[in-house]
Design a protein around this motif. Sequence first.
Motif: not given
Length: 84
Positions: A33-52
């Motif tokens: 699963k793609i995890m998105i790191y921000t200054a406010k937290g870590i969130f699972p990516c909802n749209g894109d299924k691959t890092l590519d």
Amino acid sequence: MNTKVLRISVEANGRILLLEPSDVILCRVEERKIMIYTAKGIFPCNGDKTLDKLEERLQGQPFFRTSRSEMVNLTHVRDFGPVV
């Protein structure tokens, strides 16, 4: 005028947040699963299924693919060095 707004959708507490690419520090694949790191937290990516696919959408933005499983926003990089 046709200006396309680029946002990254993530899940947070059962809701979908739309993040500005500039808010994203790091994108990392964790347990398929793609995890998105921000200054406010870590969130699972909802749209894109691959890092590519995410990398393709972010083309033209200041993101750098550091490995098969990570992509960093260069505007948040202050320094770097070898991993010990």
